[in-house]
Design an enzyme around this catalytic site. Structure first.
Site, PDB file in Angstrom:
ATOM      1  N   LYS A  51     -24.967  39.371  18.679  1.00 52.16           N
ATOM      2  CA  LYS A  51     -26.146  38.600  18.281  1.00 52.16           C
ATOM      3  C   LYS A  51     -27.172  38.514  19.423  1.00 52.16           C
ATOM      4  CE  LYS A  51     -24.538  37.863  14.157  1.00 52.16           C
ATOM      5  NZ  LYS A  51     -23.342  38.731  14.215  1.00 52.16           N
TER       6      LYS A  51
HETATM    7  C1  PLP Z   1     -24.561  37.478   8.118  1.00 53.12           C
HETATM    8  C2  PLP Z   1     -23.376  37.191   8.993  1.00 53.12           C
HETATM    9  N1  PLP Z   1     -22.549  36.201   8.669  1.00 53.12           N
HETATM   10  C3  PLP Z   1     -21.474  35.894   9.448  1.00 53.12           C
HETATM   11  C4  PLP Z   1     -21.176  36.601  10.590  1.00 53.12           C
HETATM   12  C5  PLP Z   1     -19.959  36.242  11.375  1.00 53.12           C
HETATM   13  O1  PLP Z   1     -20.266  35.752  12.618  1.00 53.12           O
HETATM   14  P1  PLP Z   1     -19.097  35.518  13.693  1.00 53.12           P
HETATM   15  O2  PLP Z   1     -18.745  36.855  14.270  1.00 53.12           O
HETATM   16  O3  PLP Z   1     -19.728  34.597  14.690  1.00 53.12           O
HETATM   17  O4  PLP Z   1     -17.971  34.893  12.982  1.00 53.12           O
HETATM   18  C6  PLP Z   1     -22.019  37.646  10.973  1.00 53.12           C
HETATM   19  C7  PLP Z   1     -21.718  38.439  12.182  1.00 53.12           C
HETATM   20  O5  PLP Z   1     -21.749  39.634  12.226  1.00 53.12           O
HETATM   21  C8  PLP Z   1     -23.143  37.940  10.152  1.00 53.12           C
HETATM   22  O6  PLP Z   1     -23.989  38.952  10.471  1.00 53.12           O
END
Ligand code: PLP
Lengths: 326, 357
Positions: free
Chosen positions: A133
């Protein structure tokens, strides 16, 4: 806001907080990362997938209402690439049907819709600080709670279902098991790392947006030649430079471009395999109707390299490689 | 033709394409060229004030023959049923150049209606070497006229390709102001057969719909005084009804996309709206878009106030009824017609258009 160890964790908390029970339906796009759906499926919820808009690739707000049934329990939306969904319309529908809105704002830190930060508009929202991110702590995330009725319980759900947070504040003399929950907390080390990142969040975002803008301007001719379409950011949205993508003609064209870019040493990636087409998506969810745009866009989309440390020369190299490959 | 031109350009390493515009309808063609950012390589600028058919036909044949003699292309592609299309086809035939007709096989079987288009398309199909038929029905029409199956390719209508590529573009800055708190009903109604009482009935139904308070009606009104007069008189100051001047194609597509429901008497919108997954109520007594009615994505409701109001209310209040109409299947095309046409010409593999049942 409560820090978590991932956006996935924040979304799982949202599913608990909104009392998703077996058979409850949650309306969401199919064009998204698995966590959006998984969080609810873990509680027995049924994702009801709707199609996306052709311009922003966000959930098509005009298709939400028809997907509502007596079993609908929540609406989960995703701000793809840090570009806001049509939140006014979505909140209007939610209010009319008395449904909570969960923003998957994993990609949306510091982006806005009509001047309001994404993540602050729905009832609950998740940010991600995963290494992919804009602002990172390795793994990391946060749950944003914009509706006071969820606040007390959120703290307990995050602490394995205990009131340990109250205990630490001296509000109770011992802590105990109060509710369902899990271990959704980040470690102190992650939080400390995140602090430093957040101090730089604005400069990181600014640099990413500069690169994004450069891509956008330089690929105007590519779009004019009809070879690829650039991202669309509606006037009411301010994005955060999270993703720059191009939409090529079709799967074949995208595959060819990607292969040529790889030969030139440029890593360009695609996503998402539509959830309604995935083995688990078929098992646990259902599509409201055919989702032609979801399928089409996932076949045409290619993301270009974009990170805050990219040099201008590297950006130029990518641009040239794309022109040669398309 | 714009999507076909684009698809040809994407194969620039295999094929050289030259765009020739007769500009038989100057304003209309310029708007489209602008949207799709196409600059014709040759512009014959043939339109003249008060042009007669024989004169126009003659000029197209003469000028086009010069173009064909100097370029000597392997194929000439023509699209639609204008006089330009027929005359260009004939010029190519005289020059022994192969002709591909895009939008082949459309028929009313009434040679004077539309005039002269019905005869233009019939004639150009007879001198074409390859027929790009939008639908299965068009293929059958061609087979009945003695064309052989090898010359016919069912492609879907290229207008759907164009629609989908426009829907991807940003909303234009001059979009009418939409109210996100209310569902949008898009209305277009201006056909000659609806002038008079039918149009007044339509307006009465719209007024009643607006009275619900939970919808916003956007109605771009045709400049014809027979339309403008009654519409502004009956709906001019009804709250919840936004009357606008005619909008360009890009704006119209975005309004369709934003709409919850479309009420129309237009033929083109009946073909296009199903691709955006929008239910269409057709305010006419007849429609030549039988495939869409059969597919259940378009409903013919006539021009009686009560019928229009009843059907619209049902779609607004009964989500099961709404769902049954919005399957996003379009019997007219899937947005890949241009790719099929170009693949066929270049001898590349492709599958013909077959709408999902
Ligand atoms: C749209 C979306 N939702 C959820 C996530 C999950 O995030 P995390 O890796 O912090 O759990 C991501 C990460 O790639 C995402 O792009």
């Amino acid at each position: 806001m409560l820090l978590t160890h991932s956006c996935t964790a924040a979304l799982e908390m949202a599913a608990i907080l909104t009392d998703i029970e077996p058979g409850d339906e949650v309306i969401m796009p199919s064009f998204t990362f698995v966590s959006t759906a998984n969080a609810f499926v873990l509680r027995g919820g049924v994702p009801v997938f709707v199609d996306i808009r052709p311009d922003t690739l966000n959930v098509d707000e005009t298709q939400i209402e028809e997907a509502i049934t007596p079993r609908t329990k929540a609406i989960a939306i995703v701000h793809y690439a840090g570009v806001g969904c049509e939140m006014d319309a979505i909140m209007r529908i939610a209010q009319e049907h008395n449904l909570p809105v969960i923003e998957d704002a994993a990609q949306a830190l510091l982006a806005t819709y009509r001047g309001r930060p994404l993540g602050s508009i729905g009832h609950l929202a998740g940010y991600s600080f995963h290494e992919t991110k804009n602002v990172v702590s390795g793994e990391g995330g946060a749950l944003l709670i914009n509706d006071p009725r969820y606040v007390d319980r959120a703290e307990i759900v995050r602490e394995k279902g205990t009131n340990r947070s109250q205990f630490f504040r001296g509000q109770v003399d011992k802590y105990t098991w109060m509710d369902i929950g899990s271990s959704y907390l980040p470690a102190e080390l992650e939080a400390a790392f995140l602090w430093a990142q957040l101090e730089e969040a604005e400069s990181i975002t600014r640099r990413r947006k500069d690169i994004w803008q450069r891509y956008y301007e330089e690929f105007a001719d590519l779009e004019r030649e009809g070879k690829a379409r650039r991202p669309v950011v509606p006037a009411e949205c301010e994005h955060n430079g999270h993703i720059f993508y191009l939409l090529f003609r079709d799967l074949e064209h995208r595959t060819a471009v990607q292969a040529r870019l790889r030969e030139a040493g440029v890593q360009a990636t695609f996503h998402y395999v539509p959830l309604h087409d995935s083995p688990a998506g078929k098992r646990y969810g259902r599509a409201q109707r055919e989702l032609p745009l979801t399928r089409q866009m996932s076949e045409r989309l290619l993301r270009l390299p974009l990170w805050a440390g990219m040099t201008d020369d590297e950006v130029s190299y990518v641009i040239e490689a794309v022109y040669r490959s398309a | 033709m714009a999507p076909v031109i684009r698809a040809l350009r994407e194969h620039a390493e295999r094929v050289e394409s030259v765009v020739c515009n007769t500009a038989q309808h100057r304003e209309m063609v310029d708007q489209v060229l602008e949207i799709f950012r196409i600059t014709p390589d040759i512009d014959l600028d043939i339109m003249q004030p008060g042009q007669s058919l024989p004169d126009l036909t003659g000029r197209v044949i003469t000028r086009m023959t010069e173009v064909l003699q100097s370029l000597r292309p392997d194929w000439v592609l023509v699209q639609g049923d204008t006089t330009t299309v027929f005359a260009t086809g004939l010029a190519a035939f005289y020059e022994h150049i192969r002709v591909g007709h895009v939008e082949a096989g459309l028929r009313t079987y009434d040679k004077r209606n539309p005039f002269p288009e019905e005869i233009n398309r019939l004639l150009v199909d007879h001198l074409s070497d390859r027929h790009f038929a939008p639908t299965e029905r068009n293929r059958e029409a061609l087979l009945r006229e003695g064309h052989t199956d090898e010359t016919i390719i069912v492609t879907g209508n290229t207008v759907i390709d164009a629609l989908l590529s426009v829907a991807e573009l940003p909303e234009p800055p001059d979009m009418p102001p939409l109210d996100p708190d209310r569902r949008l009903i898009l209305v277009t109604a201006h056909r000659r057969e609806n002038h008079g009482q039918p149009l007044r009935n339509i307006c009465a139904a719209l007024k009643a719909l607006a009275g619900r308070g939970d919808v916003q009606i956007v109605y771009p009104v045709h400049m014809n005084p027979n339309v403008r007069g009654p519409v502004y008189e009956l709906l001019g100051d009804v709250p919840g009804v936004l009357l606008t001047n005619p909008v360009d194609y890009v704006t119209l597509v975005h309004l369709m996309r934003r709409a919850y429901l479309i009420l129309t008497d237009s033929g083109g919108i009946q073909e296009e709206a199903p691709s955006l997954g929008k239910p269409v109520l057709v305010m006419r007594r007849r429609t030549e878009r039988g495939e869409a009615v059969e597919a259940g994505v378009v409903k013919l409701v006539g021009t009686e106030t009560e019928a229009i109001l009843g059907h619209a209310t049902r779609l607004l209040d009964d989500s099961a009824a709404y769902r049954s109409m919005v399957r996003a299947v379009n019997p007219y095309g899937d947005g890949r017609a241009a790719g099929r046409i170009v693949a066929s010409l270049l001898g590349l593999p492709f599958e013909e258009f077959r709408p999902a049942p």
